[in-house]
Design a protein around this motif. Structure first.
Motif, PDB file in Angstrom:
ATOM      1  N   ALA A 216       0.818  -1.130   0.016  1.00 23.98           N
ATOM      2  CA  ALA A 216       0.028   0.013  -0.088  1.00 23.98           C
ATOM      3  C   ALA A 216       0.983   1.270  -0.008  1.00 23.98           C
ATOM      4  O   ALA A 216       0.481   2.289  -0.725  1.00 23.98           O
ATOM      5  N   GLY A 217       2.012   1.340   0.899  1.00 28.18           N
ATOM      6  CA  GLY A 217       2.858   2.407   0.894  1.00 28.18           C
ATOM      7  C   GLY A 217       3.643   2.344  -0.491  1.00 28.18           C
ATOM      8  O   GLY A 217       3.624   3.654  -0.939  1.00 28.18           O
ATOM      9  N   ALA A 218       3.769   1.312  -1.171  1.00 21.94           N
ATOM     10  CA  ALA A 218       4.761   1.644  -2.508  1.00 21.94           C
ATOM     11  C   ALA A 218       3.757   2.052  -3.578  1.00 21.94           C
ATOM     12  O   ALA A 218       3.809   2.902  -4.285  1.00 21.94           O
ATOM     13  N   LEU A 219       2.352   1.442  -3.498  1.00 25.16           N
ATOM     14  CA  LEU A 219       1.272   2.126  -4.247  1.00 25.16           C
ATOM     15  C   LEU A 219       1.184   3.700  -4.257  1.00 25.16           C
ATOM     16  O   LEU A 219       1.067   4.311  -5.058  1.00 25.16           O
ATOM     17  N   TYR A 220       0.721   3.992  -3.070  1.00 28.66           N
ATOM     18  CA  TYR A 220       0.689   5.475  -2.839  1.00 28.66           C
ATOM     19  C   TYR A 220       1.708   6.360  -3.272  1.00 28.66           C
ATOM     20  O   TYR A 220       1.702   7.405  -3.755  1.00 28.66           O
ATOM     21  N   THR A 221       2.982   5.847  -2.944  1.00 26.63           N
ATOM     22  CA  THR A 221       4.281   6.536  -3.229  1.00 26.63           C
ATOM     23  C   THR A 221       4.412   6.619  -4.813  1.00 26.63           C
ATOM     24  O   THR A 221       4.833   7.607  -5.295  1.00 26.63           O
ATOM     25  N   LEU A 222       4.185   5.683  -5.558  1.00 26.29           N
ATOM     26  CA  LEU A 222       4.456   5.553  -6.726  1.00 26.29           C
ATOM     27  C   LEU A 222       3.120   6.764  -7.416  1.00 26.29           C
ATOM     28  O   LEU A 222       3.311   7.407  -8.371  1.00 26.29           O
ATOM     29  N   ALA A 223       2.069   6.534  -7.054  1.00 29.02           N
ATOM     30  CA  ALA A 223       1.019   7.659  -7.336  1.00 29.02           C
ATOM     31  C   ALA A 223       1.461   9.125  -7.102  1.00 29.02           C
ATOM     32  O   ALA A 223       1.319   9.793  -8.042  1.00 29.02           O
ATOM     33  N   ALA A 224       1.866   9.452  -5.959  1.00 28.09           N
ATOM     34  CA  ALA A 224       2.562  10.913  -5.860  1.00 28.09           C
ATOM     35  C   ALA A 224       3.666  11.084  -6.718  1.00 28.09           C
ATOM     36  O   ALA A 224       3.826  12.075  -7.053  1.00 28.09           O
ATOM     37  N   SER A 225       4.655  10.085  -7.004  1.00 26.42           N
ATOM     38  CA  SER A 225       5.757  10.177  -7.695  1.00 26.42           C
ATOM     39  C   SER A 225       5.449  10.439  -9.409  1.00 26.42           C
ATOM     40  O   SER A 225       5.849  11.460  -9.903  1.00 26.42           O
ATOM     41  N   TRP A 226       4.466   9.584  -9.772  1.00 24.77           N
ATOM     42  CA  TRP A 226       4.194   9.613 -11.153  1.00 24.77           C
ATOM     43  C   TRP A 226       3.438  11.115 -11.563  1.00 24.77           C
ATOM     44  O   TRP A 226       3.226  11.596 -12.836  1.00 24.77           O
ATOM     45  N   THR A 227       2.788  11.439 -10.395  1.00 27.60           N
ATOM     46  CA  THR A 227       1.780  12.789 -10.738  1.00 27.60           C
ATOM     47  C   THR A 227       2.492  14.180 -10.332  1.00 27.60           C
ATOM     48  O   THR A 227       2.175  15.154 -10.407  1.00 27.60           O
ATOM     49  N   ALA A 228       3.927  13.756  -9.797  1.00 19.88           N
ATOM     50  CA  ALA A 228       4.716  14.944  -9.201  1.00 19.88           C
ATOM     51  C   ALA A 228       4.920  15.977 -10.272  1.00 19.88           C
ATOM     52  O   ALA A 228       4.774  17.297  -9.911  1.00 19.88           O
ATOM     53  N   GLU A 229       4.921  15.869 -11.516  1.00 15.88           N
ATOM     54  CA  GLU A 229       5.408  16.633 -12.526  1.00 15.88           C
ATOM     55  C   GLU A 229       4.161  17.020 -13.361  1.00 15.88           C
ATOM     56  O   GLU A 229       4.318  18.056 -14.247  1.00 15.88           O
ATOM     57  N   LEU A 230       3.049  16.638 -12.945  1.00 23.56           N
ATOM     58  CA  LEU A 230       1.910  17.001 -13.654  1.00 23.56           C
ATOM     59  C   LEU A 230       1.231  18.334 -12.908  1.00 23.56           C
ATOM     60  O   LEU A 230       1.437  18.622 -11.873  1.00 23.56           O
ATOM     61  N   THR A 231       0.489  18.855 -14.022  1.00 23.25           N
ATOM     62  CA  THR A 231      -0.045  20.496 -13.559  1.00 23.25           C
ATOM     63  C   THR A 231      -1.438  20.399 -13.411  1.00 23.25           C
ATOM     64  O   THR A 231      -2.347  19.909 -14.152  1.00 23.25           O
TER      65      THR A 231
END
Length: 371
Positions: A216-231
């Motif tokens: 779960a931690g990995a899933l949410y971390t990926l979500a935050a990482s993948w969207t970090a550069e999105l506006t």
């Protein structure tokens, strides 16, 4: 992973147990690639899990007798196969199960017999937080046993000092459904803190949390990482559960709305949002109805639906909307593939398998879509 129950053919739930773990991961990755064939994707390597001791929850059928209770799974003959030493459970859960079996005897909790349809205790449900605290639920046919559970609860707490939340769920009907609608909280606390990274989430007795806290931690971390550069200035988290994605997508100046049908989950998510500060709010309701009835579209939509997927109506709405990015977390790659086919204007730019359920054919897939 070695399992005595599997070797003795007493439980074969881990259908891939004899497959080397590296081959399990490769098999799940290949399965996803096949299902999403033709979709342009940046494929990430599958994310491995711990192979044992990873399950933060135990859903145990109650069986046997008051004097000799069992906690495990229902066999084809209607009897219960005891699985208290299942190696999948986190150590704190595994250590609690024998104590809970002894509590069944002390509190005279008569196990429910599915053949005769007699007895009271149907299930014992245990969830562990990342900090090692426990939420324990007793699923009963009626309130007959509740006074005895209350009477013996202090002794249970003495033996399980990390027991934070205890409750009774009333499930009077004879059905395959795990629990009923009414919950009676027996402890002062009703919320179990589930801290993942820097985010403190809360779980109520009828709320949902991922089976593996690690993944779960990995899933949410990926979500935050993948969207970090999105506006994005606005985001929706549909089928939000206790708000894991919404809370990880929050950032200054961004409005995030989580939508979930479970009132219990929304109450827990709202408590988390209050701790986290402004910018995130949660609503109870149907995800599709919320999207179709909204006055404005968000910049980013996260969907984390049940196995059936988001369905034609929500997929059609997303396809015809102006939403720029969709983050789709799926536990069923077949419904994921069907939903993606219904949204051809949203191009898959990134995907990764997360092995939430080792030794089985099940897994989680995270996909980022871009219009």
């Amino acid at each position: 992973m070695h399992c005595d129950y599997y070797e003795a053919e007493q439980c074969r739930s881990c259908t891939l147990l004899e497959v080397p773990y590296a081959d399990q991961l490769a098999r799940k990755d290949a399965r996803t690639r096949e299902a999403l064939d033709g979709v342009p994707t940046l494929w990430e390597e599958p994310l491995a899990s711990a192979q044992s001791g990873f399950r933060n929850k135990a859903k145990m059928v109650a069986g046997g007798t008051v004097a000799e209770p069992r906690l495990g799974i229902l066999r084809a003959d209607g009897a219960v196969q005891d699985l208290r030493e299942c190696p999948l459970h986190e150590p704190v859960v595994a250590a609690a199960l024998p104590v809970l079996a002894e509590f069944m005897t002390a509190a005279r909790l008569v196990p429910y017999d599915v053949t005769s349809r007699r007895g009271e205790l149907k299930y014992v449900l245990v969830t562990a937080s990342p900090a090692g605290e426990l939420l324990v639920r007793f699923v009963l046919r009626s309130t007959e046993s509740v006074p005895r559970i209350r009477k013996h609860l202090p002794s249970l707490t003495d033996r399980l000092p990390h027991l934070a939340v205890a409750s009774v769920n009333l499930h009077p009907t004879h059905s395959a459904v795990l629990e009923g609608e009414e919950e009676i909280v027996l402890t002062e606390r009703a919320l179990l803190p589930m801290r993942v990274g820097d985010v403190e989430m809360y779980l109520r007795p009828q709320g949902f949390f991922q089976t593996s806290s690690q993944m779960a931690g990995a899933l949410y971390t990926l979500a935050a990482s993948w969207t970090a550069e999105l506006t994005y200035r606005t985001a929706w988290d549909l089928y939000c559960g206790v708000g894991g994605f919404a809370l990880h997508l929050a950032r200054p100046g961004v409005e995030v709305i989580g939508v979930e049908s479970s009132q219990e989950a929304v109450a827990a998510a709202t408590a988390s949002a209050a701790d986290a500060g402004g910018g995130v709010r949660f609503e109870a309701g149907d995800a599709t109805a919320f999207a179709l009835g909204a006055a404005q579209e968000p910049d980013l939509v996260v969907v984390n639906p049940p196995r059936r997927g988001i369905g034609a109506d929500l997929a059609g709405w997303l396809e015809g909307s102006g939403v720029r990015h969709v983050l789709y977390s799926s536990c069923n790659v077949d419904s994921l593939a069907r939903d993606l086919t219904a949204m051809p204007s949203l191009r898959t730019v990134r995907a990764q398998v997360l092995d939430m359920f080792p030794h089985t054919e099940h897994f989680e897939t995270l996909v980022l879509l871009e219009r």
